[in-house]
Scaffold this motif. Structure first.
Motif, mmCIF file in Angstrom:
data_model
loop_
_atom_site.group_PDB
_atom_site.id
_atom_site.type_symbol
_atom_site.label_atom_id
_atom_site.label_comp_id
_atom_site.label_asym_id
_atom_site.label_seq_id
_atom_site.Cartn_x
_atom_site.Cartn_y
_atom_site.Cartn_z
ATOM 1 N N PRO A 47 0.826 -1.219 0.000
ATOM 2 C CA PRO A 47 0.000 0.000 0.000
ATOM 3 C C PRO A 47 0.857 1.264 0.000
ATOM 4 N N LYS A 89 -8.432 -7.220 8.706
ATOM 5 C CA LYS A 89 -8.497 -6.026 7.844
ATOM 6 C C LYS A 89 -9.897 -5.403 7.902
ATOM 7 N N ASP A 130 -5.323 3.939 2.853
ATOM 8 C CA ASP A 130 -5.373 4.151 1.397
ATOM 9 C C ASP A 130 -6.802 4.029 0.878
ATOM 10 N N GLU A 131 -7.500 2.964 1.324
ATOM 11 C CA GLU A 131 -8.847 2.701 0.799
ATOM 12 C C GLU A 131 -9.851 3.770 1.217
ATOM 13 N N LEU A 132 -9.685 4.278 2.427
ATOM 14 C CA LEU A 132 -10.614 5.314 2.897
ATOM 15 C C LEU A 132 -10.203 6.700 2.409
ATOM 16 N N GLU A 192 -3.272 -0.142 4.285
ATOM 17 C CA GLU A 192 -4.281 -0.453 3.257
ATOM 18 C C GLU A 192 -5.596 0.262 3.580
ATOM 19 N N THR A 193 -5.979 0.223 4.862
ATOM 20 C CA THR A 193 -7.222 0.877 5.283
ATOM 21 C C THR A 193 -7.167 2.368 5.010
ATOM 22 N N LYS A 244 -10.814 -1.705 9.319
ATOM 23 C CA LYS A 244 -11.515 -0.751 8.458
ATOM 24 C C LYS A 244 -12.798 -0.264 9.140
ATOM 25 N N GLU A 274 -13.832 3.474 10.101
ATOM 26 C CA GLU A 274 -15.063 4.034 9.528
ATOM 27 C C GLU A 274 -15.965 4.616 10.614
#
Lengths: 245, 87
Positions: free
Chosen positions: A9, A189, A37-39, A34-35, A193, A197
């Protein structure tokens, strides 16, 4: 035509970590990166590094990070979140940091219902200082300070912090996962996340994800054996699953 | 070969967790050490399906996974047996 489906990531810096081979910290760092990046929250996330093996987490996670006194991460996170409510604040703490010296801070942060995310790495031993007994050490587990194995009569029982925190109304989400195999890592994961959130959606309260993590060096095993021991022994004492939320 | 992995030998510390999870047994430990003195994992890539389990368990984020496009494009429904029609 081959398509790239998995890579490092972006929120994880491109350098080798100082962790021992097979250490779970690397997986936990990657899941957090990763979290983030994704958010898409890399620009507004502030992490808090603990004291312990992961004291240099700020060298590996490419977000704003601060280093705080041993165990005081939830206290510092409280101040940061109250003064900067639009920032995403997470603390990354080991079991020596959160379950030993910082027990008071985490319990009171959860009790006050602070709007922070805590990633708690439980490897049942003090890694950085040389493998001494931690509060989370299992009964009969051999460490440098319990050479005959932990004895409940002398050293007490393993401390289950997540269960303790789950009864507090201020904690809104508590989950325990294990970094033992790909399926469990995927679940971890999802949990991380979800915890981020909740904070992103302004849910009022503390979210904590406990990650059981292997320490092959101080469990004195090969990385593969450490994973096996975690699945066979550690999960019995620290049962996986969502404790709250 | 439906997939391929590339292991970053300088990040890898040779813990061997990828070897324990690879369903095809396509990863071994190299005989050449890297700059840090670790013996990194190396991939044969002969039967690789690009399942990425090795990359998910890797503590050092050292594995990049590639997969054939057509596998990604094919929706799961089309490949799964039609169980609804059976009585």
């Amino acid at each position: 035509m081959m398509q790239k489906v998995f890579t490092k990531p972006e929120a994880l810096k491109d350098c080798q970590t100082h962790y021992c081979p097979g250490c779970g910290h690397g997986i936990a760092h990657r899941l957090i990166a990763e979290t983030i990046d994704e958010l898409g929250i890399r620009g507004r996330t502030i992490g808090i590094a603990p004291v312990g093996c992961s004291v240099l987490a700020y060298d590996y996670l490419d977000v704003d990070m601060v280093e705080v006194a041993h165990g005081r991460a939830p206290a510092v996170a409280t101040g940061m979140k109250r003064t900067n409510p639009d920032k995403i604040i997470f603390s990354y703490q080991g079991d020596g940091d959160l379950a030993a010296i910082g027990t008071s801070e985490i319990i009171h942060a959860a009790h006050r219902g602070e709007q922070i995310t805590v990633i708690f790495i439980n490897n049942a031993v003090f890694g950085m200082t040389g493998g001494q007994m931690a509060p989370t050490t299992l009964l009969e587990q051999v460490t440098t300070t319990t050479p005959l194995g932990r004895d409940a009569g002398k050293q007490g029982y393993p401390l289950q912090v997540s269960e303790l925190l789950a009864i507090l109304p201020g904690a809104i989400y508590i989950e325990r996962c294990a970094l033992s195999n790909p399926a469990q890592v995927r679940k971890a994961k999802k949990a991380i996340k979800h915890a981020f959130e909740l904070q992103l959606n302004n849910a009022q309260g503390l979210s904590l994800v406990e990650l059981l993590s292997p320490c092959p060096t101080y469990w004195r095993m090969t990385p593969a054996k450490a994973i096996e021991w975690m699945e066979n022994e550690m999960i019995k004492i620290f049962p996986l699953g969502r404790l709250k939320g | 070969m439906a997939g391929k992995i590339i292991i970053n030998a300088e990040r890898c510390k040779g813990c061997g967790l990828c070897i324990t999870v690879c369903p095809k047994g396509g990863i071994t430990i190299s005989k050449q050490s890297n700059k840090s003195g670790y013996f990194p994992a190396q991939a044969s890539n002969t039967d690789c399906t690009g399942c990425a389990t090795c990359a998910i368990i890797c503590p050092d984020a050292a594995i990049e996974v590639y997969r054939e496009n057509n596998i990604l494009d094919k929706p799961y429904k089309k490949t799964a047996p039609n169980l609804k029609g059976k009585k």
